[in-house]
Design an enzyme around this catalytic site. Structure first.
Site, PDB file in Angstrom:
ATOM      1  CD  GLU A 149      -3.156  -0.955   2.076  1.00 23.93           C
ATOM      2  OE1 GLU A 149      -2.965  -0.331   3.133  1.00 23.93           O
ATOM      3  OE2 GLU A 149      -4.244  -1.494   1.800  1.00 23.93           O
ATOM      4  CD  GLU A 304      -4.315  -6.036   2.523  1.00 21.62           C
ATOM      5  OE1 GLU A 304      -5.030  -5.387   3.300  1.00 21.62           O
ATOM      6  OE2 GLU A 304      -3.097  -5.802   2.390  1.00 21.62           O
TER       7      GLU A 304
HETATM    8  C1  GLA Z   1      -4.259  -2.712   4.773  1.00 21.51           C
HETATM    9  C2  GLA Z   1      -2.876  -3.294   4.908  1.00 21.51           C
HETATM   10  C3  GLA Z   1      -2.836  -4.524   5.749  1.00 21.51           C
HETATM   11  C4  GLA Z   1      -3.715  -4.374   6.960  1.00 21.51           C
HETATM   12  C5  GLA Z   1      -5.114  -4.061   6.515  1.00 21.51           C
HETATM   13  C6  GLA Z   1      -6.097  -3.951   7.659  1.00 21.51           C
HETATM   14  O1  GLA Z   1      -4.960  -3.086   3.676  1.00 21.51           O
HETATM   15  O2  GLA Z   1      -2.286  -3.564   3.663  1.00 21.51           O
HETATM   16  O3  GLA Z   1      -1.506  -4.758   6.118  1.00 21.51           O
HETATM   17  O4  GLA Z   1      -3.223  -3.362   7.769  1.00 21.51           O
HETATM   18  O5  GLA Z   1      -5.098  -2.821   5.868  1.00 21.51           O
HETATM   19  O6  GLA Z   1      -7.405  -3.730   7.193  1.00 21.51           O
END
Ligand code: GLA
Ligand code: ZN
Length: 678
Positions: A149, A304
């Site tokens: 991210e 995710e």
């Molecule tokens: C993000 C991060 C993860 C985690 C999630 C929690 O997407 O990439 O490492 O922290 O949020 O929702």
């Protein structure tokens, strides 16, 4: 990437349990039970992979990768640059960020690194290369997950220098910069590039060109950092595809600029299903999926999602039974080749200990979440034949990130909220409510191949886009525009002359003024056509336009501008250009798009009950219709599925949050280019 099955699994951080090897074995057993075939490893493992500068320890990771693979579970391997070890920040403080107030950060958290720092680039490239050398050839590894991210900015002296170099390259001379930024206003003329500083609440924020170019620079520099990582992998011989996980509704980076460097797009999807209604949130999440897919017009990955709750939303609601299935199938319906969770097993401590996971702190598979996750896994196996199929759209909305930045950075006409993304969503919802696939594009995109394009609030009209609109309508396209369109150029400098700039003949209107309403105020819309039979209201922004050729289809119902146009339509070449002068309600959008699409050949519409959605994925010899119920009530399908092949589900009404997947072979008779379902 070629897909013959859906990837299912999620982030797994087993380095937390290295001292308890039985946990890995138990996880593998449970993963198999849940139909998991892929996990993401190594996202935050740098301290374990390089405990001391230059000393790599990869054996533990290799053992895990191989052990998983022996059990049919592949790996997506991350580069660890999202969070760094203590020693790195201690020894090389330059890797830490300086914030916009020029405060130097200290070690902690994650993601807080300077993207310009040569040391950070060198250290990340070195470990990436070492990982590539050791793991790329391993058949267990499917994909490189580069960093985590990417986001944020750094205002350190190195970043300031890099910003100045970026501007010099862009403008050549300081005079050209002053002209583009209109810095004569308030006497803010720059004498040389050396005077340029990134925007700061302690200093300059009133030059829009500076604000925009800083955001462009942050995108450029972040991308450059990412390219440095990808290059390190490739130079070390890596041939596996690369992705980065993008964020939802994220407005700090122009993600589309990253797409060309990536082999596949992936993103992290965290809808708030219960903040409004699941049906409503479904549109918001759907538009994000479609934006991600449209970047490469290709299948993507949902990298995710949470299997139950997050720990960072204002209120952490768990999902009701069936919602996990709904969320997961929605991703696939919109073109994802995966359903991945953050995370497989919950950490026992640290920032995310209360974040949902497939395996919670009980460590057991006897939980509701585990059971539902297993059902998702088996559901994905049932619809395996959809893997690798495409989402083809004949309609599109424009949602441009630089335009978003420009609207947000400008003071006026409504500092309480211009709601650009929400306004795009209104068009999107109307099109999706008719069962149409919709692409989400920006101003750099080509409009070729679309029948209908809606581009609300295109305030910043970038060089060349007006010409694309003109050609699109000329050649028979239907284009819908709204208030606050065509006012400013790429540097947020307003066009001198009539607006929408360069398009007044296409729309047959000229804008004269715009009125901003208080939150508690509204105006009425009076329709002049039986095609728009409702009683509609408009709020927030009401533009006053005069026609120069367009036909008026609806007018304001009150205020001194009562009787002036709210909706106009203009014939231009072989197409039609609609202009919507006010922020009208959803009902108006639904009726308008229903009316407009009646005349468009080559797109198929379905009359859907509220809360029911359909997406179409297209394979080699069939279309697949994925119907989904976004309500907690049983909902009937509007088509006679008995005549069609049922791939998944098989009973109407659909259960709450349930789905049915139908296969419609190309051999079935078509109507307007699409299978005739009646
Ligand atoms: C993000 C991060 C993860 C985690 C999630 C929690 O997407 O990439 O490492 O922290 O949020 O929702
Ligand atoms: Zn920096």
């Amino acid at each position: 990437m070629d897909f013959t099955e859906f990837l299912y699994g999620g982030d797994y951080n087993p380095e937390q349990w290295l001292g308890e090897p039985e946990i890995l074995e138990k996880d593998i057993e449970m993963m198999k039970k849940a139909h998991v075939n892929t996990v993401t490893l190594g996202v935050f493992s740098w301290s374990f992979l390089e405990p001391e500068e230059g000393r790599y320890e990869f054996d533990w990771l290799e053992k895990i990768v191989n052990r998983l693979y022996e059990n049919g579970i592949s790996t997506i391997l991350a580069t660890p640059s999202g969070a760094r070890p203590h020693w790195l920040a201690d020894k090389y403080p330059e890797v830490l960020r300086v914030n916009e107030k020029r405060e130097k950060m200290i070690f902690g958290g994650r993601h807080n690194h300077c993207f310009t720092s040569p040391v950070y680039r060198e250290k990340t490239a070195a470990i990436d290369a070492a990982l590539a050398g050791r793991f790329d050839a391993n058949p267990a590894v499917r994909l490189w997950h580069v960093s985590n991210e990417y986001g944020g900015d750094c205002h350190c002296p190195r970043c300031q220098e890099a910003f100045r170099a970026f501007l010099k390259e862009k403008y050549g001379t300081i005079d050209a910069l002053n002209k583009a930024w209109n810095s004569a206003f308030w006497s803010h003329i720059y004498d040389s590039f050396d005077q340029v500083e990134s925007p700061s609440s302690l200093g300059e924020e009133s030059i829009m060109g500076l604000v925009l170019d800083w955001k462009r620079f942050v995108t450029y520099e972040t991308r450059d950092f990412m390219r440095n990582e990808i290059r390190a992998l490739r130079d070390a011989g890596a041939v596996k595809p690369c992705t980065i996980n993008m964020m939802q509704h994220f407005k700090d980076l122009d993600y589309r600029k990253f797409a060309a460097d990536l082999d596949i797009i992936s993103w992290d999807n965290y809808p708030s299903w219960l903040e409004t209604t699941p049906a409503d949130e479904g549109f918001r999440a759907g538009m994000q999926h479609d934006m991600m897919r449209s970047m490469k017009k290709a299948p993507f990955l949902m990298m995710e999602s949470t299997p139950s709750m997050t720990n960072w939303q204002d209120v952490s609601r768990i999902m009701k039974p069936g919602m996990l299935f709904m969320q997961s199938f929605q991703a696939v319906a919109h073109g994802s080749e995966s359903v991945f969770y953050f995370q497989w097993r919950a950490s026992l401590g640290g920032d995310e200990k209360f974040h949902g996971a497939v395996v919670d702190h009980t460590g057991s598979d006897q939980t509701r979440v585990f059971r539902e996750a297993s059902e998702v896994g088996s559901g994905l196996e049932e619809i395996k034949e959809l893997a690798g199929t495409q989402v083809v759209s004949r309609t599109a909305v424009i949602y441009d990130m630089e335009n978003e930045w420009a609207i947000a950075a400008s003071r006026g006409p409504r500092n309480q909220g211009m709601h650009y993304e929400e306004t795009v969503l209104k068009s999107y919802k109307a099109l999706r409510s008719m069962g149409l696939n919709v692409d989400v594009l920006d101003e750099d995109a080509s409009l070729d191949g679309y029948k209908l394009v809606s581009a609300p609030m295109l305030y910043m009209l970038k060089e060349g886009f007006a010409d694309k609109i003109r050609a699109f309508v000329q050649n028979g396209g239907i284009f819908i525009s709204t208030y606050h369109t065509g006012l400013a150029d790429e540097n947020d400098k307003c066009f001198a002359g009539t607006v929408p700039n360069g398009l007044t003949d296409v729309f047959g209107i000229e804008r004269t003024e715009i009125d901003a309403l208080n939150d508690w105020e509204e105006n009425k819309v009076s329709s002049l056509t039986s095609d728009l039979p409702g009683r509609y209201t408009c709020t927030e922004l009401c533009e006053l336009v005069r026609t120069c050729g367009a036909e008026v289809l609806a007018v304001y119902g009150s205020d001194f501008y009562k009787g002036m146009p709210v909706l106009t339509r203009n014939r231009f070449g072989k197409g039609w250009a609609y202009y919507l002068a006010a922020n009208v309600d959803d009902e108006f959008y639904y009726d308008l798009f229903d009316k407009i699409t009646r005349t468009v050949g080559g797109i198929r519409k379905i009359k859907l009950p509220a809360g029911l959605s359909v997406m179409t994925r297209t394979g080699a010899d069939a279309d697949y219709l994925i119907f989904q119920n976004f309500t907690g009530e049983e909902t009937y399908l509007p088509v006679d599925y008995n005549k069609l092949d049922v791939v998944y589900g098989g009973a109407s009404p659909l259960t709450p949050y349930g789905a049915m997947v139908l296969r419609v072979p190309f051999s079935r008779p078509k109507k307007g280019g699409f299978p005739n379902l009646s």
